[in-house]
Write a protein that holds these residues in place. Structure first.
Motif, PDB file in Angstrom:
ATOM      1  N   PHE A 553      15.471  42.387  29.198  1.00 26.63           N
ATOM      2  CA  PHE A 553      15.901  42.001  30.541  1.00 26.63           C
ATOM      3  C   PHE A 553      15.959  43.245  31.421  1.00 26.63           C
ATOM      4  CE2 PHE A 553      17.457  38.800  27.707  1.00 26.63           C
ATOM      5  CZ  PHE A 553      17.357  37.607  28.399  1.00 26.63           C
ATOM      6  N   LYS A 554      15.438  43.148  32.617  1.00 27.86           N
ATOM      7  CA  LYS A 554      15.493  44.274  33.534  1.00 27.86           C
ATOM      8  C   LYS A 554      16.918  44.498  34.008  1.00 27.86           C
ATOM      9  CE  LYS A 554      10.774  43.627  35.188  1.00 27.86           C
ATOM     10  NZ  LYS A 554       9.901  43.383  36.366  1.00 27.86           N
ATOM     11  N   LYS A 555      17.112  45.580  34.743  1.00 25.82           N
ATOM     12  CA  LYS A 555      18.447  45.894  35.253  1.00 25.82           C
ATOM     13  C   LYS A 555      18.954  44.765  36.132  1.00 25.82           C
ATOM     14  CE  LYS A 555      17.551  50.848  35.139  1.00 25.82           C
ATOM     15  NZ  LYS A 555      17.393  52.091  35.908  1.00 25.82           N
ATOM     16  N   GLY A 556      20.146  44.308  35.856  1.00 28.89           N
ATOM     17  CA  GLY A 556      20.734  43.221  36.626  1.00 28.89           C
ATOM     18  C   GLY A 556      22.064  43.630  37.217  1.00 28.89           C
ATOM     19  N   GLY A 557      22.449  42.928  38.262  1.00 35.13           N
ATOM     20  CA  GLY A 557      23.731  43.233  38.886  1.00 35.13           C
ATOM     21  C   GLY A 557      24.891  42.896  37.970  1.00 35.13           C
ATOM     22  N   THR A 641      20.203  45.968  30.939  1.00 32.39           N
ATOM     23  CA  THR A 641      20.945  47.072  31.549  1.00 32.39           C
ATOM     24  C   THR A 641      21.841  46.528  32.647  1.00 32.39           C
ATOM     25  OG1 THR A 641      19.145  48.602  31.104  1.00 32.39           O
ATOM     26  CG2 THR A 641      20.756  49.282  32.741  1.00 32.39           C
ATOM     27  N   GLY A 642      23.132  46.845  32.567  1.00 33.28           N
ATOM     28  CA  GLY A 642      24.091  46.399  33.581  1.00 33.28           C
ATOM     29  C   GLY A 642      24.100  47.346  34.751  1.00 33.28           C
ATOM     30  N   GLN A 643      23.070  47.356  35.536  1.00 33.81           N
ATOM     31  CA  GLN A 643      22.968  48.261  36.677  1.00 33.81           C
ATOM     32  C   GLN A 643      21.938  47.679  37.616  1.00 33.81           C
ATOM     33  OE1 GLN A 643      22.287  52.381  35.732  1.00 33.81           O
ATOM     34  NE2 GLN A 643      21.050  52.682  37.554  1.00 33.81           N
TER      35      GLN A 643
END
Length: 748
Positions: A553-557, A641-643
């Motif tokens: 999964f790509k960086k997500g908010g 990534t949580g960003q």
């Protein structure tokens, strides 16, 4: 082998008897690379829409021409001791597993009359629960329990409506392979006219369904391309031929050709690139890829033959093709692979006829011991690569199966192990070999003797890596013969078919001919499968494959749920898979699940996973399929990534600025790389006691949509002499912070 009209058959038979052995020449390419453009190509109709062939509407009466004695026969008729002969005393006591299924295929004695001999039987398993059998002049699709799904059709049905010789001449010498890389079927047979040109007809399916439409090609030859064999390779479909003059009266030499696979998969115009070799080369085989791991990029196709000098060597060639610049293509070799001494079975007998049968007197069968037998199997196991080959040799007072496992043909090929299986005085011949993902080897072949009731039968044998090197286990009878072949032709097989199932990389499929009664043109064929215990849980266990081993999964908010990603689970085994639970770990969750509690044989289901980051930073987890069988399916790795906020550039350097004077503003782009809208709560600076930085403009507003960007401009107004450092921070309402922009300036 070859099918030609009866008058030509009689003529060639006489010529073959009188044809003297051709003096050995050093192996050499006489011409090449030779580019042959497809004479014609198109896309055909759905095969399942073609009317099946009924026995009363069988193909025209045709017979195989006689096999030519190997013109390079330099083997001595004095049989030397065989140092790798396996006798009953040193045979392992373990029996190779019994068949999973056995059923009748096509044949004169079963379900289709082609009035030809021998069957030139070939077959291959694919996906979609299909097994395709292609014999001398007919074709059928079965499911893997033996139900006929399509057929019988004439072999040239692949080229129905194509026009020309490929459509009108059903000449035989067929090959069928399943290209597991592309999930396509590849079939070929030649079309013989007795005048130039002859054709090799090739068809490539448009899907993994063997009953659908095919991209069709006709490649023309000014020689008679006899005994074609095919290997699937990443860059091409490779073919080998024994080329004769167009009348079939003089041997020209082996011919190796590469067909443009990428073009044929799309139905575009395609070419062959060929290397015509001298008459010293005979009976070559191209390597055929098994297993999911491809050769290293740029690896050439390997071509092998029995050394024409009569010495105990195998000859290995390397074929590199360049379709863009054909002149860059190369065919190099041979590299000699020394093996244990052997004498080809039926060496010195006219057209290689010496294999006995019960109660037939002089009706001796041909062995084709003068060549390696189809296929030359290649596998890549990561730490090593493997080539497998087999042929029929004299073993004491009877015939035996010689087999080889060679390793690392890319560089420094070596013989890893070999053996001759002849544990008694029965005659064994016509082998075919393959290997599964656990490096278990299986060899299928025919066996007979003069003993009452010991009719030619289909048997197979195998070994696991735990068995002593060079030995096979106790053989298994797959189909007992019920009669001897009595005819003027005395032909048998011409080749057998041993293939590995691409759905599990464990199940072997074997097919060959047998007789239901004493007779000539009334042969039958049998098809069967077996699986070594321990390969994927054994033959009776479910075999699970997953569409991916990693969901990234790509960086997500922070706190924003991503769109779901999916994993497909397929049960490719022989039993129903019972799933007890599907779970995730980390910041991941199952959003959808069509698997339920069971997955039937050959069926699949899907699980969707979402990612919701609880804080900044990388997150890893697993998606676990738990079942109630001993073979728990492999887990899927999860990564996110949580960003979501990315700053660019990550540093600003204002240089030297006069004390009390504001610098020019420099912008930083704020980008939302997440999959949801982000609410911004604070832009701040942190660092030393005197920061001397400020925001001059801000186009970001309160939110940034997914994938959007905005800009913040920063100025530097030094309050004193000296260097000032600071970090520009962005906060969002998920509680995460992005502190990646460093700012530096000097007051003077």
């Amino acid at each position: 082998m070859t099918t030609k009209k009866n008058l030509f058959v009689a003529l060639l038979a006489l010529l073959c008897i009188a044809l003297p052995a051709i003096a050995q020449q050093s192996p050499a390419v006489t011409r090449g690379p030779i580019v042959i453009k497809a004479f014609k190509h198109d896309t055909g109709p759905m095969l399942r829409e073609i009317q099946p062939l009924l026995p009363e509407f069988s193909t025209p009466s045709e017979h195989e021409i006689e096999n030519l004695d190997n013109p390079n026969n330099h083997w001595s008729n004095v049989v030397a001791p065989d140092p790798v002969l396996q006798t009953a005393e040193n045979s392992p006591s373990v029996e190779t597993p019994s068949p999973n299924v056995v059923f009748d295929g096509l044949g004169n004695g079963s379900m289709f009359f082609c009035n030809c001999e021998p069957p030139d039987n070939d077959g291959a398993p694919g996906t979609n629960n299909q097994y395709v059998q292609y014999i001398n002049t007919s074709y059928a699709v079965f499911n893997k329990t033996g139900t006929m799904l399509l057929g019988p059709l004439t072999g040239n049905s692949f080229w129905s409506g194509f026009g020309g010789s490929c459509q009108s001449d059903n000449s035989g010498d067929p090959i069928v392979r399943f290209d597991a890389m592309a999930q396509r079927w590849v079939v070929s047979q030649f079309a013989i006219n007795n005048v130039a040109p002859d054709f090799e007809c090739v068809a490539v399916s448009q899907t993994s369904d063997a009953t659908g439409a095919y991209n069709r090609y006709a490649f023309s030859f000014n020689n008679f391309p006899d005994y074609p064999k095919m290997g699937v390779w990443p860059d091409a479909y490779y073919f080998t031929f024994n080329n004769f003059n167009i009348a079939g009266t003089a041997y020209v030499g082996a011919n190796a050709c590469a067909a443009d696979r990428s073009k044929m998969l799309t139905g575009a115009a395609a070419t062959l690139v060929c290397f015509q070799q001298s008459s010293a080369n005979f009976g070559e085989l191209p390597s055929d890829l098994d297993g999911p791991t491809l050769p290293a990029p740029g690896t050439p196709n390997f071509v092998m033959e029995l050394d024409p000098s009569g010495s105990a060597n195998l000859d290995l060639f390397k074929f590199h093709v360049d379709f863009a610049v054909p002149s860059n293509s190369t065919f190099t070799g041979p590299t000699l692979v020394p093996v244990a001494a052997f004498t080809p079975l039926c060496n010195g007998f006219v057209r290689g006829r010496c294999v006995p049968q019960p109660g037939t007197g002089t009706d001796l069968l041909e062995s084709l011991g003068n060549r390696l037998m189809f296929r030359l199997v290649y596998r890549n196991f990561g730490d090593h690569t493997t080539l497998l080959a087999s042929h029929s040799i004299i073993a004491g007072t009877s015939g035996g199966i010689r087999w080889y496992e060679m390793r690392n043909p890319e560089s420094g090929v070596s013989l890893f192990q070999s053996g001759t299986f002849a544990p008694d005085n029965r005659w064994r011949w016509m082998p075919a070999i393959a290997m599964d993902k656990n490096q278990d080897i299986a060899v299928g072949y025919s066996v007979s003797s003069t003993a009452t009731g010991d009719f030619p039968s289909l048997v197979y044998n195998g070994r696991t890596p735990a068995d002593p090197a060079g030995t096979l286990e106790t053989e298994v009878v797959m189909k007992a013969g019920l009669g001897s072949q009595i005819s003027s032709a005395k032909r048998w097989g011409d080749y057998s078919a041993m293939a590995i199932d691409p759905t599990d990389d464990c199940t072997f499929w074997f097919s060959e001919q047998y007789q239901k009664v004493n007779g000539g043109f009334d042969w039958s064929t049998s098809i069967g499968s077996f699986t070594f215990n321990g390969c994927g849980g054994g033959g009776g266990q479910p075999q699970v494959s997953l569409s991916t081993a990693l969901l990234n999964f790509k960086k997500g908010g922070i706190g924003v749920t991503s769109a779901p990603l999916s994993v497909t689970l397929t049960n490719t085994g022989t039993a129903t898979l019972n799933i007890s639970s599907v779970t995730t770990t980390g910041d991941f969750a199952v959003s959808s699940n069509t698997c339920g509690g069971t997955v039937a044989i050959g069926a699949n289901c899907a699980v969707g996973v979402t990612f919701t980051a609880t804080k900044k930073g990388a997150r890893t987890g697993t998606l676990a399929f738990n079942d109630n069988a001993p073979n728990t399916p492999q887990n899927v790795a999860l990564k996110g990534t949580g960003q979501s906020i990315i700053l660019s550039p990550t540093s600003l350097n204002f240089g030297s600025v006069a004390v009390g004077v504001a610098s020019s503003p420099q912008p930083i782009t704020v980008h939302n790389a997440g999959t949801g809208t982000v609410s911004l709560t604070a832009f701040t600076f942190s660092g030393g006691a005197a920061l001397d930085y400020s925001i001059s403009t801000n186009t970001c507003g309160a939110t940034i949509a997914a994938g959007a960007s905005c800009s913040v401009s920063i100025v530097f107004t030094p309050s004193a002499v000296g260097t000032r450092h600071s970090t520009f921070n962005v906060k969002n309402n998920g509680g995460g912070g992005t502190s990646v922009a460093t700012v530096t300036g000097v007051g003077h």
